[in-house]
Design a protein around this motif. Sequence first.
Motif, mmCIF file in Angstrom:
data_model
loop_
_atom_site.group_PDB
_atom_site.id
_atom_site.type_symbol
_atom_site.label_atom_id
_atom_site.label_comp_id
_atom_site.label_asym_id
_atom_site.label_seq_id
_atom_site.Cartn_x
_atom_site.Cartn_y
_atom_site.Cartn_z
ATOM 1 N N HIS A 116 0.859 -1.182 0.000
ATOM 2 C CA HIS A 116 0.000 0.000 0.000
ATOM 3 C C HIS A 116 0.898 1.235 0.000
ATOM 4 N N VAL A 117 0.318 2.386 -0.374
ATOM 5 C CA VAL A 117 1.154 3.594 -0.473
ATOM 6 C C VAL A 117 0.481 4.752 0.264
ATOM 7 N N LEU A 118 1.226 5.385 1.155
ATOM 8 C CA LEU A 118 0.727 6.585 1.833
ATOM 9 C C LEU A 118 0.977 7.766 0.897
ATOM 10 N N CYS A 119 -0.089 8.541 0.632
ATOM 11 C CA CYS A 119 0.013 9.598 -0.392
ATOM 12 C C CYS A 119 -0.408 10.946 0.157
ATOM 13 N N GLU A 120 0.059 11.977 -0.523
ATOM 14 C CA GLU A 120 -0.430 13.337 -0.300
ATOM 15 C C GLU A 120 -1.921 13.307 -0.630
ATOM 16 N N SER A 121 -2.778 13.794 0.275
ATOM 17 C CA SER A 121 -4.227 13.677 0.030
ATOM 18 C C SER A 121 -4.667 14.430 -1.218
ATOM 19 N N SER A 122 -3.939 15.494 -1.562
ATOM 20 C CA SER A 122 -4.332 16.257 -2.750
ATOM 21 C C SER A 122 -3.775 15.645 -4.047
ATOM 22 N N HIS A 123 -2.867 14.690 -3.932
ATOM 23 C CA HIS A 123 -2.288 14.039 -5.120
ATOM 24 C C HIS A 123 -2.228 12.539 -4.872
#
Length: 542
Positions: free
Chosen positions: A422-429
């Motif tokens: 899984h990948v933790l991402c910038e919520s806007s990107h």
Amino acid sequence: MLGTSGPTTHNILIPKESEKAKNTVNLSVSVQNTAELAPEVSNKLLQKYNKESSKEPLYMWAKVKNPYYVDNEVLTETCPLPGEIKEFSLNSDMHPEKEVNSTHKFQQISKAEKEHLNVIIIGHVDAGKSTIGGHLMVLTGQVDARTLAKYAADAKLIGRESWYLSWALDTNEEEREKGKTVEVGRAHFCTENKKFTILDAPGHNLYISQMISGVSQADIGILVISARRGEFEAGFERDGQTREHALLAKTAGVRFMVVLVNKMDDISVEWSSQRYNEILEKLVPFLKKFGYVNGRNAYFIPCSGLTGANLKDPLPEGFFPAYKGPSLLQFLDRMKPIPRQHNAPVRLPILDKYKDMGVIIAGKLDSGMIQLGKKYTLMPNKIVVEVQQIVIDEEEAEVAPSGCSLKLKIKGAEEDDVHPGHVLCESSHLCPAIEKFDAVVRFMNLEGGIVTSGYTCVLHCHALIENATLLKIIGKVDDKGELNKKHMFPKFARSDEMVMVRLQTDGRVCVETFKDFPSLGRITLRDEKRTVAIGKITKLVG
Ligand SMILES: Nc1nc2c(ncn2[C@@H]2O[C@H](COP(=O)(O)OP(=O)(O)OP(=O)(O)O)[C@@H](O)[C@H]2O)c(=O)[nH]1
């Protein structure tokens, strides 16, 4: 200058560790975007600023005038060295918050100010990977004499005296008893200018999946080769791991390979220059085939993991005429800094998760900066989580710069919501979560020599492992990766052929195109414990 509309000057003293502090040099760098700075500087600047200001973080408003990076390469001479003073002109006009402290001085050089590099130790079974890793821990003061004495006594009890050093890295019981590294061991050590997270990968064929996940996190590979007669030769056999590890490292994007010719002390070698040269004659062209070119992105060092020779201190003059270069630690310490993507959206592929008074996730921050207290989104399940704690090298931090290996305590997700890959991402990107994509791949080691559509295999991409099916072979591809329109939709592809394929995974996966995020777009396909293809994702289909 404080509070005026003119530029605000920040002096950052990155001091000592030795006499250098007395001969400080004043260098002026105009900076508009701290995110473009070397991480050790921007991290401190951000931490300091964010502590003092409740407003937007500093890097939101600053922009670069004279960046450190030229053509994506870091200019070594402009990176802060211990003892240098760097001056940053920040235009406070651009920010509503004008109360920026004018001078930050850091009197102690701490781990947080050093460049962080992730190193993976790879190589054939028994080449001496854990012994070298363990010895590095001892030589850099990470394992104390008492713990080591205990390991030595325990090793003797089970009749494995020579394994005690590797236990400094191989920490689980199963590994100790079998003497095999079965999960990627993790440890940290520092040199004068750099700090390292060391990943000790399992050499055994059975554990290649763990090795691929580990290698996807590494900046530098240390390929351990045994110089012992018989062992060197075995590492090169068709099923020897030297070949496969070098290939996987290159595919996973490991930029630089330090090749350690180990066991030089062994009775069958006895620091023979002739044996060393004979090994190099075979190794240099061999590694070149995988894209590791001697003197460019590969460097060879003779050593003994057992005695520690040439790991920390260089070899005594005249002792081994075939090699006159630095020791391993000297070499690592002097390496050119690696450019990082600090101002790209956050991408943290998750390598591991567990529960410890909350949910903890671990991995290497591929791009962007993670801030304490900020919310991010876990993909592919779109779960919004808050970062409650950042731990880098066992120390708490307020900001994590791109490139570091870290652990995060998160709020908003249960342990079962998170999985490796899984990948933790910038919520806007957010990163895509898809099941179908196109990739240019080179097939190899195919059973029967060919593949056709419907072929099933296991996809490895960053820390992700997922079953995949070959939906179709779109066409043959030339050396530049362009589709050859005369050879579209062939019925099969052969070993060693480059083709564009469409793949479908069993579940939704977080991948990107290689062009956008190289480390999330490199793939390896495996079947029955063999690597059958390596390649790059070219298009996300859906
Ligand atoms: N003579 C000599 N023996 C060494 C040296 N380095 C390692 N060995 C021995 O080689 C054996 C294997 O060493 P390990 O460090 O466990 O090898 P490894 O590559 O980590 O092995 P796996 O975890 O099984 O992949 C042990 O008996 C070590 O003591 C060396 O520099 N000289």
